[in-house]
Design an enzyme around this catalytic site. Structure first.
Site, PDB file in Angstrom:
ATOM      1  N   LYS A  13     -18.556 -21.779  42.744  1.00  0.00           N
ATOM      2  CA  LYS A  13     -18.781 -21.743  41.697  1.00  0.00           C
ATOM      3  C   LYS A  13     -19.714 -22.962  41.166  1.00  0.00           C
ATOM      4  O   LYS A  13     -20.978 -22.713  40.392  1.00  0.00           O
ATOM      5  CB  LYS A  13     -17.828 -22.181  40.664  1.00  0.00           C
ATOM      6  N   ARG A  88      -8.057 -22.232  33.698  1.00  0.00           N
ATOM      7  CA  ARG A  88      -7.480 -21.670  35.035  1.00  0.00           C
ATOM      8  C   ARG A  88      -6.238 -21.100  34.782  1.00  0.00           C
ATOM      9  O   ARG A  88      -5.952 -20.405  35.325  1.00  0.00           O
ATOM     10  CB  ARG A  88      -7.548 -22.937  35.469  1.00  0.00           C
ATOM     11  N   ARG A 127     -17.647 -28.902  53.579  1.00  0.00           N
ATOM     12  CA  ARG A 127     -19.010 -29.426  52.038  1.00  0.00           C
ATOM     13  C   ARG A 127     -18.874 -30.622  51.816  1.00  0.00           C
ATOM     14  O   ARG A 127     -17.787 -31.773  51.603  1.00  0.00           O
ATOM     15  CB  ARG A 127     -18.478 -28.436  50.813  1.00  0.00           C
ATOM     16  N   ARG A 161     -14.674 -34.359  49.500  1.00  0.00           N
ATOM     17  CA  ARG A 161     -13.660 -34.385  48.302  1.00  0.00           C
ATOM     18  C   ARG A 161     -12.629 -34.467  48.938  1.00  0.00           C
ATOM     19  O   ARG A 161     -12.042 -34.155  50.251  1.00  0.00           O
ATOM     20  CB  ARG A 161     -13.823 -33.421  47.566  1.00  0.00           C
ATOM     21  N   ARG A 172      -4.401 -24.440  47.354  1.00  0.00           N
ATOM     22  CA  ARG A 172      -5.543 -24.382  45.609  1.00  0.00           C
ATOM     23  C   ARG A 172      -5.574 -22.763  45.772  1.00  0.00           C
ATOM     24  O   ARG A 172      -5.505 -22.116  44.862  1.00  0.00           O
ATOM     25  CB  ARG A 172      -6.288 -24.688  46.510  1.00  0.00           C
TER      26      ARG A 172
HETATM   27  P1  AMP Z   1     -12.635 -27.687  41.636  1.00  0.00           P
HETATM   28  O1  AMP Z   1     -13.338 -28.798  41.318  1.00  0.00           O
HETATM   29  O2  AMP Z   1     -12.688 -26.635  40.692  1.00  0.00           O
HETATM   30  O3  AMP Z   1     -12.070 -27.060  42.715  1.00  0.00           O
HETATM   31  O4  AMP Z   1     -11.274 -28.487  40.762  1.00  0.00           O
HETATM   32  C1  AMP Z   1     -10.511 -29.825  41.471  1.00  0.00           C
HETATM   33  C2  AMP Z   1      -8.904 -29.680  41.189  1.00  0.00           C
HETATM   34  O5  AMP Z   1      -9.229 -30.255  40.106  1.00  0.00           O
HETATM   35  C3  AMP Z   1      -7.818 -28.620  41.324  1.00  0.00           C
HETATM   36  O6  AMP Z   1      -7.319 -27.833  42.271  1.00  0.00           O
HETATM   37  C4  AMP Z   1      -7.456 -28.465  40.463  1.00  0.00           C
HETATM   38  O7  AMP Z   1      -6.234 -30.025  40.635  1.00  0.00           O
HETATM   39  C5  AMP Z   1      -7.897 -29.921  39.304  1.00  0.00           C
HETATM   40  N1  AMP Z   1      -8.732 -29.065  38.223  1.00  0.00           N
HETATM   41  C6  AMP Z   1     -10.109 -28.621  38.090  1.00  0.00           C
HETATM   42  N2  AMP Z   1      -9.600 -28.131  37.532  1.00  0.00           N
HETATM   43  C7  AMP Z   1      -8.838 -27.553  36.118  1.00  0.00           C
HETATM   44  C8  AMP Z   1      -8.749 -26.887  35.033  1.00  0.00           C
HETATM   45  N3  AMP Z   1      -9.190 -25.976  34.313  1.00  0.00           N
HETATM   46  N4  AMP Z   1      -6.984 -26.771  35.087  1.00  0.00           N
HETATM   47  C9  AMP Z   1      -5.868 -27.521  36.087  1.00  0.00           C
HETATM   48  N5  AMP Z   1      -6.320 -28.008  36.521  1.00  0.00           N
HETATM   49  C10 AMP Z   1      -7.640 -28.204  37.092  1.00  0.00           C
END
Ligand code: AMP
Length: 216
Positions: A13, A88, A127, A161, A172
């Site tokens: 994404k 989400r 990554r 990360r 996740r």
């Molecule tokens: P991402 O970078 O999108 O993979 O997000 C990393 C982490 O941030 C996720 O595993 C969640 O813990 C948190 N997170 C990001 N976006 C959301 C969201 N819209 N709702 C809840 N948690 C989020």
């Protein structure tokens, strides 16, 4: 044009959002990036989110909705937005609709990027990103052109990360299956959902996404 990119962790994404922003003058709104900034700054939200993110769970809806509310706006400095990582959950999707109605905006396309779960772990564990500008790289699939130097800004520091490890990825993926996948029918029912095969090269997937948003 306003887009949502949906897909499990490691679907690409963020990478595809970067490409789409350049090609269509869009602004990327990544809730994951925003949360990582909050963690880095040590804010109250960042302190709450840190542990939750490290476990691979979702940050509570009320905090996420409050965080994104101020960012969804007309203009945003581009010709539209790409929501990457939001909504989400069903509650977030409903809250997003209410925000959009209030601002007279709409989502033109929801692009669901599908990937094999086995590939996700490989993608995620390799990554890294530029510490300066955030440009994304991968040990196997996308090394900087000159080793140790960011293609985009020339910086030499990179980050990995904290949640990009095999164990957290499993949580996740579970959060995606249980809490995020149920919002797909919500968008399908409105005719705005387009599924795109996320396997293959970054260029191939980008081509498929461009085809999926054609005519918007
Ligand atoms: P991402 O970078 O999108 O993979 O997000 C990393 C982490 O941030 C996720 O595993 C969640 O813990 C948190 N997170 C990001 N976006 C959301 C969201 N819209 N709702 C809840 N948690 C989020």
């Amino acid at each position: 044009m306003n887009l949502i990119l949906l897909g499990p962790p490691g679907a690409g994404k963020g990478t595809q959002a970067e490409r789409l922003c350049d090609a269509f003058n869009l602004v990327q709104l990544s809730t994951g990036d925003m949360l990582r900034e909050e963690v880095k700054s040590g804010s109250e939200l960042g302190r709450t989110a840190k542990e939750i993110m490290e476990r691979g769970d979702l940050v509570p809806d009320d905090l996420m909705i409050a965080m994104i509310a101020g960012r969804i706006d007309t203009g945003n400095g581009g010709d539209g937005v790409i929501l990457d990582g939001f909504p989400r959950t069903t509650a977030q999707a409903e809250a997003l609709d209410a925000m959009l109605v209030e601002k007279g905006l709409k989502i033109d396309r929801v692009v669901q990027i599908t990937v094999d779960e086995d590939a996700v772990v490989e993608r995620i564990s390799g990554r890294f990103s530029c510490a300066e500008c955030g440009a994304g790289y991968h040990d196997s699939f996308k090394q900087p052109k000159q080793e140790g130097v960011c293609d985009n800004c020339g910086a030499t520091e990179f980050n990995r990360r904290a949640d990009d490890n095999a164990e957290t990825v499993r949580s996740r993926l579970e959060a995606y299956r249980e809490q995020t996948a149920p919002i797909l029918p919500y968008y399908e029912g409105r005719g705005s959902l387009q599924a795109v095969d996320g396997m293959g090269s970054i260029d191939d997937v980008f081509g498929r996404i461009k085809a999926a948003i054609k005519g918007v």
